[in-house]
Every structure is written in C-alpha cells, then in structure tokens.
Design an enzyme around this catalytic site. Structure first.
Site, short mmCIF file in Angstrom:
data_model
loop_
_atom_site.label_atom_id
_atom_site.label_comp_id
_atom_site.label_asym_id
_atom_site.label_seq_id
_atom_site.Cartn_x
_atom_site.Cartn_y
_atom_site.Cartn_z
N LYS A 55 -10.75 50.19 8.14
CA LYS A 55 -9.76 50.88 8.97
C LYS A 55 -9.23 49.92 10.04
O LYS A 55 -9.86 48.89 10.32
CB LYS A 55 -10.40 52.11 9.62
CG LYS A 55 -11.57 51.79 10.55
CD LYS A 55 -12.34 53.03 10.95
CE LYS A 55 -13.51 52.67 11.86
NZ LYS A 55 -14.37 53.84 12.14
N ARG A 154 -17.49 65.59 16.26
CA ARG A 154 -16.21 64.87 16.16
C ARG A 154 -15.42 65.35 14.94
O ARG A 154 -14.32 65.85 15.07
CB ARG A 154 -16.46 63.36 16.10
CG ARG A 154 -15.19 62.55 16.20
CD ARG A 154 -15.45 61.06 16.27
NE ARG A 154 -15.87 60.48 15.00
CZ ARG A 154 -15.90 59.18 14.75
NH1 ARG A 154 -15.57 58.32 15.69
NH2 ARG A 154 -16.30 58.72 13.58
N TYR A 276 -1.52 37.33 40.17
CA TYR A 276 -0.93 38.54 40.75
C TYR A 276 -1.79 39.07 41.89
O TYR A 276 -3.01 39.14 41.78
CB TYR A 276 -0.81 39.63 39.69
CG TYR A 276 0.41 39.49 38.80
CD1 TYR A 276 1.69 39.51 39.32
CD2 TYR A 276 0.25 39.36 37.43
CE1 TYR A 276 2.80 39.39 38.50
CE2 TYR A 276 1.35 39.25 36.60
CZ TYR A 276 2.63 39.26 37.14
OH TYR A 276 3.72 39.15 36.32
N MET A 324 -0.10 39.52 31.47
CA MET A 324 0.21 40.00 30.11
C MET A 324 0.06 38.89 29.07
O MET A 324 -0.50 39.11 28.01
CB MET A 324 1.65 40.55 30.07
CG MET A 324 2.00 41.15 28.73
SD MET A 324 3.74 41.61 28.62
CE MET A 324 3.83 42.96 29.76
C1 LIG Z 1 -15.69 53.40 11.96
C2 LIG Z 1 -16.65 54.19 11.17
C3 LIG Z 1 -17.68 53.57 10.44
C4 LIG Z 1 -18.01 52.11 10.58
O1 LIG Z 1 -18.74 51.96 11.78
P1 LIG Z 1 -19.40 50.57 12.21
O2 LIG Z 1 -20.18 50.91 13.42
O3 LIG Z 1 -18.26 49.66 12.47
O4 LIG Z 1 -20.23 50.12 11.07
C5 LIG Z 1 -18.44 54.34 9.59
N1 LIG Z 1 -18.22 55.67 9.48
C6 LIG Z 1 -17.26 56.31 10.19
C7 LIG Z 1 -17.11 57.77 10.03
C8 LIG Z 1 -16.47 55.60 11.07
O5 LIG Z 1 -15.55 56.25 11.78
#
Ligand SMILES: *Cc1c(COP(=O)(O)O)cnc(C)c1O
Length: 381
Positions: A55, A154, A276, A324
């Site tokens: 992802k 979640r 800044y 930035m």
């Molecule tokens: C992002 C995610 C993972 C991977 O998690 P890591 O800690 O990067 O290994 C696995 N399962 C779900 C549901 C996630 O959202």
C-alpha cells in the site's frame, strides 16, 4: 571549461565522487535486500505463506518495482489499502497472484474490483451484501477476505456480527472466502497484554470459520512467534528494512538510503540568527551548510533544531527551522573544505537508520518512509 565538459558527459542523476549531478537528493532502494528480507520472513514463518503489503506505493519505495521483485522470489499475495491502488498494480503482477484491498469495498468499486480480479477485504455486512450482489449479477464466484475486529476498533466485523456473517456465508456459495483476517494493534510492543487478548479473539474466529485459512500477523506479528502466524503473514515495514518492534535489534536488512545535496555553505560569527524566525542563534563562530531538502521532501518540520545528518560518519546537527525545500546543518566539526556545492550528506544510511531519524522527528519509521518526497533521484539496485 573542463567542468562544463564533464557536466555534459555525465548522465543525469549520476553521483560522481560523492557529488550530486543535478538532483537535490539521491534515494536508493536495494532490491536484493528487499528479496532477502522476504526470504528471511519466509524462513521465520514457515509453513505460513508470506504476502507483501505494498500500500501507499510500497511505503514510498515504488509498488511496481517492489511487487515485480517479490514475484521473483515467489510472493503471490499483495495487499494494498485502496481499490485504485490494486487496479493500478494489477497489470504488473502475474495473473496467478492475488491482490487484496485492506480498506474494503467502497460503494461503486464493486464492478471495477471484480473485473480487475481484485479481492476486497470485507469489513461489514453491507460490503458483504454488495459484493455478493456483484457476484450474482455476473453469475460467477468472487473472492473475498473477511476481516474481524479483535480489539483494535478500526476495521472489520464486530464480535456481535459474527453469527450473522456465518449465516450469510453459508448462504453465499458465490463468495469464495480466502481468509479470515484481523490486525494487531500493539505487536510493536510484544509484552503488552493486548496482543494475547487479540490472539485469543482471533483463535475463536478461526475456530468458528474453520476450515478457512487465517491471516493475522503484520511485521511485528511475524516476530511474535508461531501462534501469531496463521496461514498467511502480512508484513510491510519489515520487507522495507524498518524495525518491526520498538525494542531489541532489528533483524531486517536496510533497503533505503537517502543522501541530500549541499546548496551553499557559509561561515557566520557568534550571535547570528539562522532560518525562519531566527530560532537558532550561533553561540560561536559557526560553519553552516544549507541542504536541498525540507519538509516538502518528507523531512518533517519537527526536525527543526533536532536531529542530524551525517558526513563520513560525523554528526551534523540540524539548526534552526526546517524550511519547505531546505534545511541548515552545523558543519563546524568538519574540516573547512569538506563540503561545498553539490556535496552529498547522509540522511538515511549506515550512520543514521530510519528509526533514528523518525525518533528525532517525534514520529515512526512508517511516516518517514511513506513521506519521502518525489523530488529525489531514485535508483534501484
Ligand atoms: C499496513 C498494514 C499491514 C502491514 O503492517 P506492517 O507493520 O508494515 O508490517 C498489515 N495489515 C494491515 C491491516 C495493515 O493496515
């Protein structure tokens, strides 16, 4: 004259003798290390299968390159967060590989997921009904993963939904359930009681849905031992070299390095304001270097006056605010001529891990990795 000729002959993006050639920074992704991390996880979790969470563009490393590389070492299961990510990746992975969408099915994504051979993680009864309707409309079986909330609150079916889910599944031959799944909230801290509580809840789910295989462990869960592995483990960060757990040695090999170019150096007297708002005031004659990366490149503004970069092992503290597109470091501890225009300093590499940078920024390695900007030259080796 000679330097102009050299410039012309230099491939864009090349690094010559530690000098940037035209790019503000250089990010390397070590695909061989990525492969070895996958294989290491496989050896730690056998006989479970190992998937890859790709992802967010494989945590910023490039989902296509990462997926292609892991296909070479036998990975056939890939997780993304959104349907769009899966659909974009589908043409790049073999047809025998599966693509799962963690966040589930949003209304309107059903037909696109079905035609792209994407498997949604079903998180609610509404999603289940909609996916089943799609299957019926197409008169074919569609694959699904069922996610259960075991204590993170979640995503996934609540415990109270489980009886209804079992009933619906029994009446839905058009859905092919690949896995029951859940996600650990605290596996980066193995001693936390939440882990055992989630494991117990998951074991109940697995029994209720037997013989459907299970999918439970993220990177940190991989390190928690056999009970947590189930049939398919689901690491992301560990593949990319991040430390899965907060304490203890990181068993993974680093995959990413980042070097950033010097834009300018200067020597300023005691009492000079830097950056800044003049938040940093030099307390002695100081040599400074301004670097070509800032918060727009994923070096968080919270690194202002904290954290450091490295040059040949020497720590160069960040002084003043992170801008930035640039930040300033104190290079007084280096010989005067050590750095000049285009010199590259280490932001992530042998002297500074992702975790060290993340700790200084008050965040986690995930956020640093996924935030690294698109303005750096990237090379895969
Ligand atoms: C992002 C995610 C993972 C991977 O998690 P890591 O800690 O990067 O290994 C696995 N399962 C779900 C549901 C996630 O959202």
């Amino acid at each position: 004259m000679e330097s102009e000729e050299t410039l012309e002959r230099t491939a864009p993006g090349a690094v010559l003798a530690g000098k940037a050639q035209g790019f503000p920074g250089y990010m390397t992704v070590d695909l061989a290390a990525l492969r070895r991390n996958f294989q290491r996880i496989a050896s730690m979790t056998r006989p479970a299968r190992v998937s890859a969470v790709v992802k967010a563009d494989a945590y910023g490393l490039g989902a296509i390159r990462v997926a292609e590389t892991l296909l070479e070492v036998g990975c056939r299961d890939f997780f993304v967060a959104h349907a769009e990510e899966a659909i974009a990746l589908r043409p790049h992975i073999s047809s025998d590989a599966r693509l799962f969408v963690l966040n589930g099915l949003l209304p309107g994504a059903e037909a696109a997921c079905a035609s792209a051979q994407v498997t949604p993680v079903i998180n609610s009864l509404t999603q289940l009904y909609r996916w089943r309707t799609q299957a019926r409309a197409e008169s074919r079986r569609l694959p699904a993963v069922l996610q259960f909330d075991t204590g993170m609150s979640r995503l996934g079916f609540a415990p109270a939904d489980r009886a209804a889910v079992r009933e619906e599944i029994a009446q839905s031959p058009e859905l092919e359930i690949h896995y029951v799944m859940s996600h650990l909230a605290s596996a980066d801290e193995p001693a936390k009681p939440q882990n055992a509580a989630q494991l117990a809840a998951m074991q109940t789910v697995v029994e209720e849905f037997a013989p459907v295989p299970s999918c439970f462990a993220n990177s940190a869960g991989v390190l928690m031992g056999k009970d947590y592995h189930g049939s398919l483990v689901r690491p992301g960060l560990a593949l990319y070299g991040g430390a899965p757990q907060l304490d203890g040695a990181n068993p993974m090999e680093p995959v990413v390095t980042l070097s950033v170019a010097v834009a300018q150096t200067r020597t300023v007297p005691r009492g000079t304001l830097v950056g800044y708002s003049g938040t940093h005031v030099t307390n002695e004659c100081t040599r400074l270097a301004t670097l070509c990366a800032g918060y727009a490149d994923g070096l968080p503004r919270s690194l202002s006056g904290r954290g450091a970069v490295y040059f040949e092992g020497q720590r160069l503290p960040i002084v003043g605010r992170v801008s930035m597109d640039s930040l300033t470091v104190d290079i007084s501890d280096l010989p005067n001529d050590a750095l000049d225009l285009g010199s590259l300093v280490e932001v992530i590499g042998p002297h500074q891990t992702l975790e060290m940078l993340a700790a200084d920024a008050g965040t986690i390695s995930y956020e640093i990795l996924t935030g690294l900007g698109r303005r750096f030259f990237r090379s895969y080796c």
